[in-house]
Design an enzyme around this catalytic site. Structure first.
Site, PDB file in Angstrom:
ATOM      1  N   HIS A  43      39.248  46.859  34.274  1.00 40.25           N
ATOM      2  CA  HIS A  43      38.259  47.837  33.794  1.00 40.25           C
ATOM      3  C   HIS A  43      38.657  49.281  34.080  1.00 40.25           C
ATOM      4  O   HIS A  43      37.827  50.179  34.016  1.00 40.25           O
ATOM      5  CB  HIS A  43      36.894  47.571  34.438  1.00 40.25           C
ATOM      6  CG  HIS A  43      36.295  46.261  34.015  1.00 40.25           C
ATOM      7  ND1 HIS A  43      36.111  45.929  32.694  1.00 40.25           N
ATOM      8  CD2 HIS A  43      35.855  45.209  34.736  1.00 40.25           C
ATOM      9  CE1 HIS A  43      35.574  44.715  32.620  1.00 40.25           C
ATOM     10  NE2 HIS A  43      35.424  44.254  33.847  1.00 40.25           N
ATOM     11  N   ASP A  53      35.831  44.229  45.216  1.00 38.24           N
ATOM     12  CA  ASP A  53      35.247  44.951  44.068  1.00 38.24           C
ATOM     13  C   ASP A  53      33.866  45.552  44.374  1.00 38.24           C
ATOM     14  O   ASP A  53      32.887  44.805  44.522  1.00 38.24           O
ATOM     15  CB  ASP A  53      35.078  44.028  42.856  1.00 38.24           C
ATOM     16  CG  ASP A  53      36.359  43.332  42.422  1.00 38.24           C
ATOM     17  OD1 ASP A  53      37.092  42.843  43.294  1.00 38.24           O
ATOM     18  OD2 ASP A  53      36.602  43.257  41.207  1.00 38.24           O
ATOM     19  N   GLU A  89      37.087  49.467  40.640  1.00 34.10           N
ATOM     20  CA  GLU A  89      37.039  49.594  39.176  1.00 34.10           C
ATOM     21  C   GLU A  89      35.645  49.355  38.605  1.00 34.10           C
ATOM     22  O   GLU A  89      35.412  49.604  37.438  1.00 34.10           O
ATOM     23  CB  GLU A  89      38.046  48.647  38.525  1.00 34.10           C
ATOM     24  CG  GLU A  89      37.680  47.199  38.722  1.00 34.10           C
ATOM     25  CD  GLU A  89      38.271  46.296  37.649  1.00 34.10           C
ATOM     26  OE1 GLU A  89      39.182  46.720  36.950  1.00 34.10           O
ATOM     27  OE2 GLU A  89      37.782  45.169  37.527  1.00 34.10           O
ATOM     28  N   ASN A  90      34.713  48.845  39.434  1.00 31.09           N
ATOM     29  CA  ASN A  90      33.351  48.586  38.949  1.00 31.09           C
ATOM     30  C   ASN A  90      32.305  49.537  39.543  1.00 31.09           C
ATOM     31  O   ASN A  90      31.115  49.241  39.498  1.00 31.09           O
ATOM     32  CB  ASN A  90      32.931  47.146  39.280  1.00 31.09           C
ATOM     33  CG  ASN A  90      33.856  46.088  38.692  1.00 31.09           C
ATOM     34  OD1 ASN A  90      34.405  45.271  39.402  1.00 31.09           O
ATOM     35  ND2 ASN A  90      34.046  46.115  37.388  1.00 31.09           N
ATOM     36  N   HIS A 118      34.977  38.278  41.994  1.00 34.20           N
ATOM     37  CA  HIS A 118      33.703  38.619  42.624  1.00 34.20           C
ATOM     38  C   HIS A 118      33.136  37.501  43.503  1.00 34.20           C
ATOM     39  O   HIS A 118      32.029  37.634  44.017  1.00 34.20           O
ATOM     40  CB  HIS A 118      32.646  39.052  41.600  1.00 34.20           C
ATOM     41  CG  HIS A 118      32.950  40.361  40.945  1.00 34.20           C
ATOM     42  ND1 HIS A 118      31.990  41.147  40.351  1.00 34.20           N
ATOM     43  CD2 HIS A 118      34.111  41.034  40.790  1.00 34.20           C
ATOM     44  CE1 HIS A 118      32.553  42.227  39.844  1.00 34.20           C
ATOM     45  NE2 HIS A 118      33.843  42.177  40.095  1.00 34.20           N
ATOM     46  N   HIS A 170      38.807  40.647  41.740  1.00 35.47           N
ATOM     47  CA  HIS A 170      38.383  40.491  40.338  1.00 35.47           C
ATOM     48  C   HIS A 170      37.339  39.403  40.096  1.00 35.47           C
ATOM     49  O   HIS A 170      36.438  39.611  39.289  1.00 35.47           O
ATOM     50  CB  HIS A 170      39.562  40.245  39.392  1.00 35.47           C
ATOM     51  CG  HIS A 170      39.127  39.962  37.967  1.00 35.47           C
ATOM     52  ND1 HIS A 170      38.608  40.940  37.150  1.00 35.47           N
ATOM     53  CD2 HIS A 170      39.109  38.825  37.237  1.00 35.47           C
ATOM     54  CE1 HIS A 170      38.317  40.416  35.969  1.00 35.47           C
ATOM     55  NE2 HIS A 170      38.593  39.130  35.996  1.00 35.47           N
ATOM     56  N   HIS A 218      44.737  41.676  41.285  1.00 41.37           N
ATOM     57  CA  HIS A 218      43.453  41.639  40.582  1.00 41.37           C
ATOM     58  C   HIS A 218      43.601  40.669  39.418  1.00 41.37           C
ATOM     59  O   HIS A 218      44.189  41.007  38.383  1.00 41.37           O
ATOM     60  CB  HIS A 218      43.139  43.053  40.096  1.00 41.37           C
ATOM     61  CG  HIS A 218      41.741  43.241  39.631  1.00 41.37           C
ATOM     62  ND1 HIS A 218      40.696  43.471  40.487  1.00 41.37           N
ATOM     63  CD2 HIS A 218      41.206  43.221  38.381  1.00 41.37           C
ATOM     64  CE1 HIS A 218      39.586  43.603  39.783  1.00 41.37           C
ATOM     65  NE2 HIS A 218      39.858  43.451  38.513  1.00 41.37           N
TER      66      HIS A 218
HETATM   67 FE   LIG Z   1      35.436  43.462  39.400  1.00 40.71          FE
HETATM   68 FE   LIG Z   2      38.221  43.131  37.165  1.00 45.89          FE
END
Ligand SMILES: [Fe+2]
Ligand SMILES: [Fe+2]
Length: 268
Positions: A70, A10, A41-42, A182, A180, A155
């Site tokens: 996200h 991520d 996605e971040n 992190h 996901h 994820h």
């Molecule tokens: Fe994330």
């Molecule tokens: Fe996520």
């Protein structure tokens, strides 16, 4: 022949994007990487994606982008999701949602790589999310007639759901890679039937933080119960991912090695 696939965890906000820009071109050379997949996605302010930010990612050497819960945080990405073949939304979203959940992409040497983006349901907002196990089976059926190199981004929040997916797909895909949470996990291995597996790559972003967000803001919320804007943090930026080496004959993994690189944060 062996084929080296780099999977990037991520990417969080500007620090994460800068880390990719700084580290990826060198890593591609150094590790003779044939294909790069990133969960992005971040990238936009810590939540969601935008077209210009994705363009930068592609130009720094990312070949395909996966996403997750996200994915629609920036609504404008819906149109891009339809137009950009290298960009995936989770395959187990409603069929009518924009874009695609799996794809096959040709690398510079003409080798085809299948990528599947999945979203977990355990401890997540799963109201509109279908069974990821079934979605993976359906996607593999389509991809396997084109290539035996298949990377799955699982994820998900729960370690159990990710590990279960690893076992479910062992021997049918090159790798099942968790994203996901992190937080990098220390369980990267090749499963008995030849699929590489890791529960979480860890984020590419600032580790002097709570999952990439400013410590003071998150602490404020936990200690007072009051909402606080979770701005992206800045310190201790790291590039996290894994290098999967696969056999092009079998499509199975030979090895998986975690990668964690500290980034000079002078210009972040
Ligand atoms: Fe994330
Ligand atoms: Fe996520």
């Amino acid at each position: 022949m062996s084929f080296n696939i780099l999977v990037i965890g991520d990417i969080v906000g500007k620090p994460g994007r800068t880390a990719v820009q700084q580290a990826l071109p060198g890593l591609r050379e150094e590790m003779s990487i044939d294909f790069v997949i990133a969960n992005a996605e971040n990238i936009a302010g810590g939540s969601g994606m935008t077209k210009p930010l994705l363009a930068k990612l592609f130009s720094s050497g990312v070949d395909a982008v996966t996403s997750g819960d996200h994915v629609w945080k920036r609504r404008e990405i819906a149109a891009e999701m339809e137009n950009e073949p290298r960009l995936l939304r989770p395959a187990n979203l409603p069929a009518a949602s924009p874009g695609r959940g799996w794809t096959v992409i040709q690398n510079g040497d003409g080798r085809l790589v299948g990528i599947i983006s999945l979203l977990g349901r355990v401890y997540m907002n799963s109201l509109l999310v279908d069974d990821p196990f079934q979605a993976a089976d359906a996607a593999i059926k389509e991809i396997a007639v084109q290539t035996n190199l298949i990377i799955v981004d699982m994820h998900a929040e729960a370690t159990s759901e990710k590990i279960a997916m690893g076992w479910h797909l062992d021997g049918r895909v090159t790798a099942v890679i968790g994203t996901h949470t992190h937080v990098p996990t220390a369980d990267a291995r090749v499963l008995p039937r030849g699929s590489a597996y890791v529960t979480d790559l860890g984020m590419t972003g600032p580790y002097e933080s709570v999952l990439g967000r400013r410590i003071d803001r998150v602490l404020h919320k936990f200690t007072t119960g009051m909402p606080a804007p979770f701005d992206v943090a800045r310190g201790d930026v790291r590039f996290c991912g894994a290098l999967v080496t696969a056999s092009t004959e079998t499509g199975m993994a030979v090895s998986i090695e975690r990668i964690e690189k500290r980034i000079e944060d002078g210009n972040i």
